[in-house]
Design an enzyme around this catalytic site. Structure first.
Site, PDB file in Angstrom:
ATOM      1  CG  HIS A  74      -1.949  -1.064   1.198  1.00  0.00           C
ATOM      2  ND1 HIS A  74      -3.079  -0.999   1.976  1.00  0.00           N
ATOM      3  CD2 HIS A  74      -2.028  -2.231   0.517  1.00  0.00           C
ATOM      4  CE1 HIS A  74      -3.820  -2.077   1.765  1.00  0.00           C
ATOM      5  NE2 HIS A  74      -3.194  -2.848   0.883  1.00  0.00           N
ATOM      6  CB  CYS A  90      -2.171   1.647   6.097  1.00  0.00           C
ATOM      7  SG  CYS A  90      -1.819   0.856   4.514  1.00  0.00           S
ATOM      8  CB  CYS A 123      -6.651  -0.637   5.132  1.00  0.00           C
ATOM      9  SG  CYS A 123      -4.923  -1.163   5.029  1.00  0.00           S
ATOM     10  CD  GLU A 180      -2.216   4.266   2.798  1.00  0.00           C
ATOM     11  OE1 GLU A 180      -3.399   4.654   2.806  1.00  0.00           O
ATOM     12  OE2 GLU A 180      -1.833   3.306   2.098  1.00  0.00           O
TER      13      GLU A 180
END
Length: 157
Positions: free
Chosen positions: A51, A85, A82, A53
């Site tokens: 991801h 993260c 999410c 992040e």
């Protein structure tokens, strides 16, 4: 720079991610008014933890040579992080997380736990010395949500 300016930089990273073949989510890590690290999504490279992040935090921690971002580091991301993260930001001890679109602003974005809220998760995480990670959402939310209008189509690729 105010939140909007940093979010615009995260939006640039999201567009870069999309141009590279990934999902249009981007992140930047800010310290003392300067962008310290950037991240794009690498999930499309068969990396489920890739991801934007996570990649931004990895870059920042590698640059700092530490996993301790408690000294005023703020993570900006175009989409509400999410659970993975948010947990990574907590483990890295980010001072704050700022996001653009809420997950429910993106049609077909049903990957998360029902009624998930990054702010609620942050309030339930336990930090050393009682410190809390601030969470702010809705910064340039329409522009950030607009980046992900083709999210369902991207998932089908």
């Amino acid at each position: 720079m105010p939140h909007d300016d940093y979010m615009r930089q995260a939006i640039k990273m999201a567009r870069r991610s999309e141009n590279d073949g990934g999902i249009a989510i981007g992140a930047v890590l800010v310290k003392d008014g300067e962008i310290f690290a950037e991240g794009t999504s690498s999930v499309w490279r068969n990396d489920p933890s890739g991801h934007a992040e996570i990649n931004c935090l990895r870059t920042g921690c590698a640059k700092l040579r530490s996993t301790d971002l408690s000294d005023g580091y703020i993570l900006y991301t175009t989409l509400e992080p999410c659970g993975m993260c948010m947990s990574c930001a907590a483990w890295a001890r980010c001072s704050a997380v700022v996001f653009g679109a809420h997950r429910q602003d993106v049609p077909g974005n049903d990957y998360e736990i029902d009624n998930f809220s990054a702010g609620e998760l942050a309030s339930r995480l336990h930090f050393a010395a009682g410190r809390r990670m601030e969470v702010t959402g809705g910064i340039l939310s329409h522009e950030c949500a607009g980046l992900l209008q083709g999210y369902r189509d991207w998932l089908r690729r």
